[in-house]
Motif scaffolding. Structure first.
Motif, PDB file in Angstrom:
ATOM      1  N   ILE A  54       4.397  12.540  -4.548  1.00 58.43           N
ATOM      2  CA  ILE A  54       3.044  12.146  -4.083  1.00 58.43           C
ATOM      3  C   ILE A  54       2.810  10.654  -4.718  1.00 58.43           C
ATOM      4  O   ILE A  54       2.887  10.658  -5.990  1.00 58.43           O
ATOM      5  N   THR A  55       2.667   9.877  -3.755  1.00 56.78           N
ATOM      6  CA  THR A  55       2.754   8.504  -4.363  1.00 56.78           C
ATOM      7  C   THR A  55       1.215   8.273  -4.766  1.00 56.78           C
ATOM      8  O   THR A  55       0.417   8.653  -4.080  1.00 56.78           O
ATOM      9  N   ASN A  56       1.278   7.295  -5.727  1.00 60.86           N
ATOM     10  CA  ASN A  56      -0.140   7.107  -6.616  1.00 60.86           C
ATOM     11  C   ASN A  56      -0.845   6.115  -5.317  1.00 60.86           C
ATOM     12  O   ASN A  56      -0.493   5.696  -4.567  1.00 60.86           O
ATOM     13  N   GLY A  57      -2.215   6.098  -5.965  1.00 57.61           N
ATOM     14  CA  GLY A  57      -3.130   5.104  -5.117  1.00 57.61           C
ATOM     15  C   GLY A  57      -3.986   4.617  -6.017  1.00 57.61           C
ATOM     16  O   GLY A  57      -4.013   5.009  -7.284  1.00 57.61           O
ATOM     17  N   VAL A  58      -4.865   3.724  -5.739  1.00 54.86           N
ATOM     18  CA  VAL A  58      -5.905   3.222  -6.462  1.00 54.86           C
ATOM     19  C   VAL A  58      -7.303   3.613  -5.814  1.00 54.86           C
ATOM     20  O   VAL A  58      -7.555   3.772  -4.597  1.00 54.86           O
ATOM     21  N   HIS A  59      -8.183   3.266  -6.709  1.00 55.22           N
ATOM     22  CA  HIS A  59      -9.673   3.751  -6.535  1.00 55.22           C
ATOM     23  C   HIS A  59     -10.294   2.581  -5.892  1.00 55.22           C
ATOM     24  O   HIS A  59     -10.377   1.521  -6.472  1.00 55.22           O
ATOM     25  N   LEU A  60     -10.491   2.599  -4.668  1.00 53.48           N
ATOM     26  CA  LEU A  60     -11.167   1.423  -3.842  1.00 53.48           C
ATOM     27  C   LEU A  60     -12.358   0.741  -4.290  1.00 53.48           C
ATOM     28  O   LEU A  60     -12.563  -0.416  -4.571  1.00 53.48           O
ATOM     29  N   GLY A  61     -13.093   1.517  -4.739  1.00 50.73           N
ATOM     30  CA  GLY A  61     -14.515   1.158  -5.280  1.00 50.73           C
ATOM     31  C   GLY A  61     -14.475   0.471  -6.759  1.00 50.73           C
ATOM     32  O   GLY A  61     -15.082  -0.361  -6.988  1.00 50.73           O
ATOM     33  N   THR A  62     -13.375   0.595  -7.458  1.00 49.93           N
ATOM     34  CA  THR A  62     -12.944  -0.307  -8.523  1.00 49.93           C
ATOM     35  C   THR A  62     -12.149  -1.229  -8.185  1.00 49.93           C
ATOM     36  O   THR A  62     -12.399  -2.495  -8.896  1.00 49.93           O
ATOM     37  N   TRP A  63     -11.086  -1.163  -7.286  1.00 52.63           N
ATOM     38  CA  TRP A  63     -10.370  -2.283  -7.219  1.00 52.63           C
ATOM     39  C   TRP A  63     -10.412  -3.334  -5.802  1.00 52.63           C
ATOM     40  O   TRP A  63      -9.630  -4.248  -6.031  1.00 52.63           O
ATOM     41  N   PHE A 107      -3.113   3.953   0.424  1.00 54.37           N
ATOM     42  CA  PHE A 107      -2.770   3.730  -0.940  1.00 54.37           C
ATOM     43  C   PHE A 107      -3.878   3.788  -1.830  1.00 54.37           C
ATOM     44  O   PHE A 107      -4.062   3.375  -2.704  1.00 54.37           O
ATOM     45  N   SER A 108      -4.836   4.788  -1.296  1.00 51.20           N
ATOM     46  CA  SER A 108      -6.138   4.780  -2.029  1.00 51.20           C
ATOM     47  C   SER A 108      -5.739   6.105  -3.159  1.00 51.20           C
ATOM     48  O   SER A 108      -5.112   7.079  -2.695  1.00 51.20           O
ATOM     49  N   ALA A 109      -6.736   6.350  -4.261  1.00 51.10           N
ATOM     50  CA  ALA A 109      -6.597   7.122  -5.138  1.00 51.10           C
ATOM     51  C   ALA A 109      -7.161   8.536  -4.160  1.00 51.10           C
ATOM     52  O   ALA A 109      -6.706   9.737  -4.539  1.00 51.10           O
TER      53      ALA A 109
END
Ligand SMILES: *Cc1c(COP(=O)(O)O)cnc(C)c1O
Length: 557
Positions: free
Chosen positions: A297-306, A535-537
C-alpha cells in the motif's frame, strides 16, 4: 484486487468503512511548530489522521508527547552541525483527565493522556510521563524522540504500546483494529495477549490468535539493521515482557527480540509502503515463520497540507501559463525565505534543484557533487542553483559528515548553492512547492517509499529520481518527470547512477528548462495530473480500509 494505484477509490461503498481503528505511531507531523516528529514516518502518520478527518473515517491516533521532540540542528562557524534541545510547552493540548500506569523497571510510571484535535486531524491521544509523581528518570521517558540509548527506547515503546492500550480502555474506546505503524508499538500486542489471558483465562496460543485478528502492521525499513532488536534480559528487566515466558517471547520475536518480526507475527496482515518495497520486504522476511502476508500500500500525502492552493487552482483550470505564474510565486516565496535565513538571494529565472533528506548514507546526499569538473561549471556559469537541507541522527557521525559536506559546497558556491539548517515541515513545505526540480538519489532498493517527491509532484515540481520507492509507480520519463539509471542494483551502482544523473541533467533537464518552456509547463501539468489523486493520503487510507482493516479473514500461520 487493484490494478493500478488509486483505481479502487471509487469502487468502495462508503458505508462499509466503519471499522474503528487505533493507529499507533512514535511520532506525528501535524504542524511544523508542533515538534513531536522527526521525518517521513511521522509526517505520514499526521497526513493519514488528517485524511481520516476529511473522509469522516473512524480512526484515532496514539502517540507520545515529546517534551523536547527531535533535536534542532544548529551550525557552528565552520559549518559543522550540532544538536540543540529546547523544551516545548503547547497551550492547545486538552487534558482528558485520564491517567494510566505502566510498570517500567519495577516502578509504577504514571502517564497523563492529552487530546490533540486542532490541526484538522482525527482525534489523537498523546501519553506524557512528565508528571510530578514520577521519579525524575521516568519523567524523561517522553523527553527526546529517538534520543538516548536502548533502555530508554524500550521504556518509550512500553509507554506507547502498553500505555496506549490502557489509555484506550480508560477513554472507553474499543477499537476493532489496532494498526502499528512500524515496530515501535509491538508491546501493545503483548498487552492485548495479557488481557485475553488474564481477563478471559485463555491459553497463550488462543490469546495470541485472538490478538492477531485485531492487528495490522506497517513495515518501513528495508535495511535489516534498521529493524530494532532487544535482548530478552533487558525486556524482562524493563517489564516489557508483561510476564510472558522466555519461550513465549521467543515465539513472537526470536532471540534477540526483533520488533519487526514480532510485528509480523502479531498481525493478521502487514503492508509495505510501495510496490517495490513489498518485494524487498517480502524477501527480507521470507524466513519468518508465521508472519503476516505483506501487501503493498503505497504512501500518499495530504493535499490540503502539501499542495499549494494557487497551483492546484491553475492545474484544475488547465491553464499552463497560470500554472507557471503560480509556480513562480511559490519560487519567489522560497527565495525570500532562503534570503531571510541565510542571506543568499537566489535567482528566479535560474533552474533551481532541491534536495532535502535525512542525512543517511543510503540516500547518497552529495552524489551530484562527486565530479567537480561537471557540476562546478554549471554552478558558476549561472545555469544551475541548488538548495540543500537535511538532518542526520545526532549520534551518527556519517550523517554529520554529509551535512558538513553540504555546508562546504555552499561556501564554495556562495551565490548558487545554499544549505538550510534544521529541515522541518515548514522548510519541506516551501521547498516542495518552490523548487523547479526535486532530486532523489537513494541507493536502490533502500528507499521504502519517499514522500517528499510526492509533495513536489503534486505542485508541478518535476522529479529527477532513480527508480526507487514510489517513483517506479509514477514515472513516465520526459512526460511527468525524469528517471536516471535503469533500476540497476549492484556494486558499481553509485558510478552508474552518477553517469546517468549527469547525462539526464545536462542533456534533458537543463535544455528543457531554458529552451523549451512550453514543454516544461506541460510536464508540470502532467506531473500534477498523474499524482495528485494517485499519491494522496486519501487514497492510501482508503486502501488501508479496503485491503486491511475491512478484511475479516484471518490470514497467516
Ligand atoms: C516529507 C518530509 C519527509 C519525508 O520525505 P522523504 O522523501 O521520505 O525524505 C521528511 N522530512 C520532512 C520535513 C518532510 O516534510
Amino acid at each position: 484486487m487493484r490494478t493500478k494505484t488509486g483505481e479502487i477509490n471509487e469502487a468502495l461503498p462508503a458505508g462499509r468503512r466503519t471499522k474503528l481503528v487505533a493507529y499507533f505511531c512514535m511520532e506525528y507531523g501535524l504542524a511544523s511548530s508542533f515538534r513531536i516528529y522527526c521525518g517521513g514516518l511521522g509526517i505520514l502518520a499526521g497526513d493519514l489522521l488528517k485524511s481520516a478527518r476529511d473522509l469522516g473515517l473512524p480512526m484515532v491516533g496514539i502517540g507520545l508527547l515529546w517534551r523536547q521532540g527531535y533535536y534542532r540542528q544548529m551550525l557552528d562557524e565552520r559549518g559543522i552541525p550540532f544538536p540543540a534541545y529546547p523544551t516545548y510547552r503547547y497551550d492547545f493540548l486538552k487534558d482528558t483527565g485520564v491517567k494510566v500506569k505502566v510498570v517500567i523497571r519495577g516502578r509504577q510510571v504514571a502517564c497523563r493522556v492529552w487530546l490533540v484535535d486542532r490541526f484538522g486531524n482525527a482525534p489523537r491521544y498523546l501519553l506524557d510521563t512528565d508528571l510530578p509523581e514520577n521519579e525524575p528518570a521516568d519523567r524523561w521517558i517522553t523527553g527526546q524522540l529517538y534520543g538516548w540509548f536502548e533502555e530508554e527506547r524500550v521504556a518509550q515503546e512500553m509507554v506507547l504500546g502498553i500505555g496506549g492500550v490502557r489509555a484506550l480502555r480508560a477513554l472507553g474506546i474499543d477499537p476493532d483494529v489496532y494498526h502499528f505503524n512500524e515496530g515501535h508499538a509491538v508491546f501493545a500486542g503483548l498487552e492485548l495477549i495479557r488481557e485475553y489471558m488474564q481477563g478471559l483465562g485463555l491459553s497463550f496460543a488462543d490469546a495470541w490468535r485472538r490478538t492477531r485478528e485485531r492487528i495490522v502492521f506497517t513495515t518501513h525499513t528495508p535495511v535489516k539493521e534498521g529493524n530494532e532488536e532487544h535482548g530478552h534480559d533487558l525486556l524482562r528487566y524493563m517489564g516489557a515482557d508483561l510476564g510472558l515466558t522466555y519461550g513465549q517471547m521467543l515465539r513472537l520475536g526470536g532471540d534477540p527480540f526483533n520488533m519487526t518480526v514480532a510485528g509480523l507475527r502479531l498481525a493478521r496482515m502487514a503492508n509495505a509502503v510501495s510496490r517495490l518495497h513489498a518485494r524487498t520486504a517480502g524477501s527480507m522476511w521470507a524466513e519468518v515463520t508465521g508472519a503476516a502476508p505483506i501487501i503493498a500500500i503505497t504512501n500518499g500525502v495530504h493535499l490540503g497540507t502539501w499542495q499549494d492552493e494557487r497551483v492546484a487552482r491553475a492545474a484544475r483550470a488547465k491553464d499552463p501559463d497560470e500554472l507557471w505564474r503560480a509556480h513562480q510565486l511559490c519560487k519567489g516565496e522560497l527565495i525570500e525565505f532562503i534570503a531571510g535565513r541565510t542571506g543568499v538571494r537566489l535567482q528566479e529565472n535560474v533552474l533551481l534543484i532541491g534536495f532535502a533528506r535525512r542525512a543517511a548514507s543510503y540516500k547518497r546526499g552529495g552524489l551530484i557533487f562527486r565530479r567537480p569538473e561537471i557540476i562546478e561549471p554549471l554552478l558558476s556559469s549561472g545555469r544551475l542553483q541548488l538548495v540543500l537541507a537535511g538532518k542526520g541522527h545526532p549520534l551518527d557521525d556519517a550523517g554529520t559528515d554529509i551535512v558538513a559536506g553540504f555546508t562546504a559546497v555552499a561556501r564554495r558556491h556562495p551565490t548558487s548553492v545554499v544549505f538550510l539548517p534544521d529541515y522541518d515541515m515548514e522548510i519541506g513545505r516551501l521547498l516542495t512547492r518552490g523548487c523547479d526540480v526535486w532530486l532523489n538519489n537513494p541507493r536502490r532498493p533502500m528507499e521504502a517509499c519517499g514522500t517528499s517527491g510526492m509533495k513536489a509532484a503534486v505542485n508541478g515540481v518535476l522529479n529527477l529520481s532513480v527508480l526507487d520507492g514510489w517513483w517506479p509507480e509514477a514515472c513516465e520519463h520526459g512526460v511527468n518527470g525524469w528517471q536516471f539509471g535503469d533500476g540497476y542494483e549492484g556494486p558499481d551502482q553509485d558510478e552508474r547512477d552518477l553517469e546517468a544523473l549527469y547525462r539526464v541533467l545536462c542533456e534533458e533537464v537543463i535544455p528543457c528548462y531554458y529552451e523549451r518552456p512550453e514543454r516544461w509547463r506541460t510536464m508540470m501539468a502532467n506531473s500534477i495530473a498523474s499524482t495528485a489523486a494517485a499519491f494522496s493520503a486519501d487514497r492510501t487510507l482508503r486502501e488501508y480500509y479496503e485491503l486491511m482493516y475491512e478484511v475479516r479473514d484471518y490470514i497467516g500461520g
